[in-house]
Enzyme design. Structure first.
Site, PDB file in Angstrom:
ATOM      1  N   LYS A 102       0.809  -1.103  -0.027  1.00 10.86           N
ATOM      2  CA  LYS A 102       0.081  -0.023   0.059  1.00 10.86           C
ATOM      3  C   LYS A 102       0.789   1.212   0.089  1.00 10.86           C
ATOM      4  O   LYS A 102       1.636   1.629   1.063  1.00 10.86           O
ATOM      5  CB  LYS A 102      -1.015  -0.064   1.209  1.00 10.86           C
ATOM      6  CG  LYS A 102      -1.831   1.034   1.326  1.00 10.86           C
ATOM      7  CD  LYS A 102      -2.713   1.050   2.280  1.00 10.86           C
ATOM      8  CE  LYS A 102      -3.930   1.781   2.340  1.00 10.86           C
ATOM      9  NZ  LYS A 102      -3.500   3.228   2.603  1.00 10.86           N
ATOM     10  N   CYS A 392      16.318  33.945  24.576  1.00 11.03           N
ATOM     11  CA  CYS A 392      16.793  33.296  23.607  1.00 11.03           C
ATOM     12  C   CYS A 392      18.253  32.260  24.402  1.00 11.03           C
ATOM     13  O   CYS A 392      18.879  33.020  25.233  1.00 11.03           O
ATOM     14  CB  CYS A 392      17.472  34.336  22.809  1.00 11.03           C
ATOM     15  SG  CYS A 392      18.627  33.418  21.639  1.00 11.03           S
ATOM     16  N   CYS A 395      21.596  34.569  23.392  1.00  6.78           N
ATOM     17  CA  CYS A 395      21.814  35.960  23.804  1.00  6.78           C
ATOM     18  C   CYS A 395      21.006  36.420  25.153  1.00  6.78           C
ATOM     19  O   CYS A 395      21.341  37.475  25.565  1.00  6.78           O
ATOM     20  CB  CYS A 395      21.443  36.900  22.675  1.00  6.78           C
ATOM     21  SG  CYS A 395      19.821  37.134  22.396  1.00  6.78           S
TER      22      CYS A 395
HETATM   23  S1  IVH Z   1      -6.352  -0.879  -4.474  1.00  3.79           S
HETATM   24  C1  IVH Z   1     -10.954   0.622  -3.031  1.00  3.79           C
HETATM   25  N1  IVH Z   1      -3.954  -0.650  -4.014  1.00  3.79           N
HETATM   26  O1  IVH Z   1      -4.995   3.208  -0.500  1.00  3.79           O
HETATM   27  C2  IVH Z   1      -9.588   1.109  -3.393  1.00  3.79           C
HETATM   28  N2  IVH Z   1      -5.091   1.094  -3.408  1.00  3.79           N
HETATM   29  O2  IVH Z   1      -7.238   3.205   1.583  1.00  3.79           O
HETATM   30  C3  IVH Z   1      -8.636  -0.133  -3.900  1.00  3.79           C
HETATM   31  N3  IVH Z   1      -3.507   2.616  -2.251  1.00  3.79           N
HETATM   32  O3  IVH Z   1      -6.570   5.848  -1.654  1.00  3.79           O
HETATM   33  C4  IVH Z   1      -7.445   0.509  -4.172  1.00  3.79           C
HETATM   34  N4  IVH Z   1      -1.715   1.567  -2.514  1.00  3.79           N
HETATM   35  O4  IVH Z   1      -5.243   5.139  -3.197  1.00  3.79           O
HETATM   36  C5  IVH Z   1      -4.888  -0.124  -3.769  1.00  3.79           C
HETATM   37  N5  IVH Z   1      -1.516  -1.193  -4.002  1.00  3.79           N
HETATM   38  C6  IVH Z   1      -2.698  -0.469  -3.612  1.00  3.79           C
HETATM   39  C7  IVH Z   1      -2.460   0.641  -3.064  1.00  3.79           C
HETATM   40  C8  IVH Z   1      -3.954   1.504  -2.851  1.00  3.79           C
HETATM   41  C9  IVH Z   1      -2.074   2.703  -2.025  1.00  3.79           C
HETATM   42  C10 IVH Z   1      -4.488   3.680  -1.846  1.00  3.79           C
HETATM   43  C11 IVH Z   1      -5.488   3.945  -2.531  1.00  3.79           C
HETATM   44  C12 IVH Z   1      -6.752   4.507  -1.731  1.00  3.79           C
HETATM   45  C13 IVH Z   1      -6.122   4.001  -0.385  1.00  3.79           C
HETATM   46  C14 IVH Z   1      -7.313   3.122   0.039  1.00  3.79           C
END
Ligand code: IVH
Length: 674
Positions: A102, A392, A395
């Site tokens: 993520k 400060c 100073c």
């Molecule tokens: S799948 C329903 N894959 O995480 C959304 N999202 O909390 C399914 N994000 O704002 C998205 N990395 O922008 C997916 N590998 C990933 C991701 C990802 C970051 C973000 C996405 C969304 C948030 C969801």
């Protein structure tokens, strides 16, 4: 009850810092303060408060004005194996899941109409976002057109790699606190913005709403259209059977890889989603999250330590910074941390900090360690809360508390900071001339600018307390420095706004002589990389101010050493010339700077971390295993430290220099300006 003006002032400052890409507080804290303002009894009649509350939405992310085709959902979080088991149990038998890191950036929707990029919209509040199409040039990996009929929406995350960060910090002349915060403001920057630095970012696609045919192969389809997708090799994604043990092991493996400081992306968890579109349809959507995917969030790595003291420091323009120092260093995300930044006295008071407190420290959003909170258990039961000094630390004059960040308004105090910098390592580097000596000399009225330091006689130095024995040495040292300081270091010693090591080097490379820098017109300054508008104007103002000082230095016999010639990469026959080279670990006791200078001298480009653009890597003593894995995974040629020394010893080109790489030396402003 807090004074409404104070509260509003703090919020406005925090909002401005956020827009500048250097947030001073976590979103949660900002939201809390904003709520406090909204609930304040005088808020309704307070015009400023009303304006603020109406213009800044709850949360620092504003809802935009373009409605999404379908809402951009968020994900339910899970934090342990049990949560994972529960989720996987909802899938039909024989189903697979897609496990992807993520990435913590800014979610973006890109719509193509008949193959042409029609608009780019940020996630915003999920329902509406901000149209940022005008800034599409700062987002790499987005094709202007794709071979696809009708309307296709591609979604993904806009992120910054280490290299992007270095480039942005370089242009800005100041480091960013983390890799997420610069993105939103840069994307939303209006076309007429006066901000001059570039913020390079890149788009990693994770979904496309395809018309039926290619539906289940969206990521493969995206890759075939030229997108970088979340399942590309660099990310460690996998398709797995929906078996908790297997999935958990992969989540842990991704955690391990992404926590390595050399991992190029900032990742705060793992997304586990049903692979099959029919299965996704079957599971369906909740009100704001899909039931077919979950975010497994990593606990942000924290360390626990005892707050031993709080140190105050005064910046170039008088701003006071607060640093918490722990009794013992603690290990957080692979590095030992003993010093952690604290925001300002208000925040310190809100956290209830006291000396001797047991505190959690985290590297919030990955770079700079911060003190997060008190832990539940404390050794001291009846603590005396920390009260920030009102004077400060240098100073001892009363500080000005008009802004959240206190400031020393004493011009002499700023003088001491500047003089200490001027005689320090990155400037004239006078051996034996410390801040303490400068303070004595300023107090005695002997120096009020850097030229004075070079004009003093041994007899004059001797009048200062404790200098009796070393006066001759100091004079010899100033005489040496007059002829032995390189032009860029001389420029850094003049303490001109914006002229840190990076810009000192660029100015020196461009103008070649001190006289040429002194006489440069504004237009000529603008010819130097990343010197534009405000930066150039303020440099010019200060150059005019220091011209008498420069002239006096020249009269005193200052002859800056010339900048080394740049290596002509084309004509250099050195085997490393023109190559991007990564050195990890220690080789023959060389410091990082020495390694870098040695590489530049043979016409090579030093790399900061493994990436596809690196040509050759050398591993010295103590090279981290994760970094080495990454190097091998990327297929980069890997050699030993001895081979590095042998390569350097090969016929060298002319010694060289390269301003591009200075940013990594930490030669960045503590404060951008006053
Ligand atoms: S799948 C329903 N894959 O995480 C959304 N999202 O909390 C399914 N994000 O704002 C998205 N990395 O922008 C997916 N590998 C990933 C991701 C990802 C970051 C973000 C996405 C969304 C948030 C969801």
């Amino acid at each position: 009850m807090r004074d409404i003006e104070d509260l509003l002032g703090e919020l406005i400052e925090a909002e401005r810092a956020y827009r500048d890409g250097s947030p001073v507080m976590e979103d949660k804290v900002f939201d809390g303060l904003r709520d406090e303002l909204a609930a304040h009894p005088s808020a309704a009649e307070h015009e400023g408060a009303q304006t603020f509350l109406n213009s800044v939405a709850g949360g620092v992310i504003e809802a935009g004005d373009v409605e999404h085709l379908t809402p951009m959902l968020s994900l339910d979080k899970i934090t342990d194996e049990e949560g994972l088991q529960k989720f996987l149990a909802t899938l039909s038998e024989e189903q697979t899941v897609l496990v992807t890191p993520k990435l913590d950036g800014i979610a973006l929707s890109i719509v193509f109409e008949e193959g042409k990029l029609a608009r780019m919209v940020t996630r915003g509040d999920g329902r509406t976002g901000t149209d940022v199409t005008h800034n599409r040039r700062i987002v790499a990996n987005v094709p202007d057109s794709i071979d696809a009929p009708g309307r296709v929406e591609v979604r993904g995350e806009v992120v910054m790699t280490h290299e992007d960060m270095a480039a942005a910090a370089e242009g800005r002349g100041e480091a960013f606190k983390n890799r997420r915060n610069p993105i939103g403001p840069a994307l939303a920057r209006p076309s007429h913005s006066t901000k001059t630095y570039d913020v390079p970012t890149r788009f990693i696609a994770y979904s496309a709403d395809l018309e039926s045919e290619a539906g289940d192969q969206a990521l493969g389809w995206l890759a075939s259209k030229g997108f970088v997708t979340i399942v590309d090799d660099a990310f460690g994604s996998a398709v797995l059977p929906a078996d908790p043990t297997v999935v958990m092991a992969t989540i842990e493996a991704i955690g391990e890889v992404t926590r390595d400081p050399a991992y190029d992306y900032f990742c705060d968890g793992v997304v586990v989603s049903a692979t099959d579109p029919a299965e996704r349809d079957r599971l369906g959507l909740g009100s704001r999250t899909p039931k077919w995917a979950k975010a497994y969030k990593f606990a942000s790595e924290v360390g626990i330590g005892i707050l031993e003291r709080i140190e105050l420091d005064v910046g170039k323009t008088g701003g006071i910074s607060f640093t918490g120092v722990l009794a013992e260093p603690v290990s957080i995300a692979g590095t030992m941390v003993q010093r952690a930044s604290l925001h300002n006295p208000d925040q310190i008071a809100r956290q209830g900090l006291f000396i001797g407190a047991r505190v959690t420290v985290s590297k919030m959003n990955d770079i700079i360690p911060q003190i997060v909170a008190l832990t539940e258990e404390q050794d001291i039961t009846d603590p005396e809360l920390y009260v920030a000094p009102t004077t400060c630390p240098k100073c001892e004059q009363d500080l000005n508390f008009d802004k959240v960040r206190p400031k020393c308004m004493n011009p002499e105090c700023a003088l001491l900071t500047r003089m200490t910098n001027a005689v320090g390592r990155n400037a004239f580097d006078l051996d034996g001339a410390s801040g303490v000596l400068m303070e004595k000399a300023i107090d005695a009225g002997l120096v009020s600018n850097i030229a004075d330091v070079f004009a003093l006689t041994a007899d004059e130095w001797r009048t200062l307390d404790g200098v009796e024995g070393s006066a001759d040495k100091i004079v010899a040292e100033t005489q040496r420095a007059l002829k032995g300081t390189r032009l860029d270091n001389v420029l850094a010693g003049l303490q001109i706004r914006w002229v840190n090591q990076t810009f000192a080097r660029r100015l020196a490379d461009h103008f070649r002589t001190l006289e040429a820098v002194r006489d440069a017109t504004l237009e000529q300054l603008f010819e130097v990389e990343a010197i534009k508008e405000k930066r150039g104007t303020e440099m010019k103002e200060d150059l005019v101010k220091v011209t008498p000082v420069i002239n006096r230095l020249l009269d005193l016999g200052l002859e800056p050493l010339p900048m080394p010639e740049r290596v002509d990469v084309e004509s250099s026959d050195h085997p490393l010339a023109g190559k991007k080279v990564l050195v990890t670990g220690t080789i023959d006791g060389m410091s990082r700077t020495e390694v870098k200078e040695a590489l530049i001298a043979v016409g090579a480009k030093p790399a900061g971390s493994p990436s596809k653009s690196v040509d050759i890597a050398y591993a010295g003593e103590g090279a981290g295993p994760a970094k080495l894995d990454k190097i091998t995974a990327l297929g980069i040629e890997l050699h030993t430290g001895e081979e590095f020394l042998a390569a350097l010893a090969a016929t060298t080109g002319a010694p060289g220099d390269d301003a591009e790489n200075d940013a990594e030396q930490g030669a960045l402003f503590g404060e951008a300006d006053g």
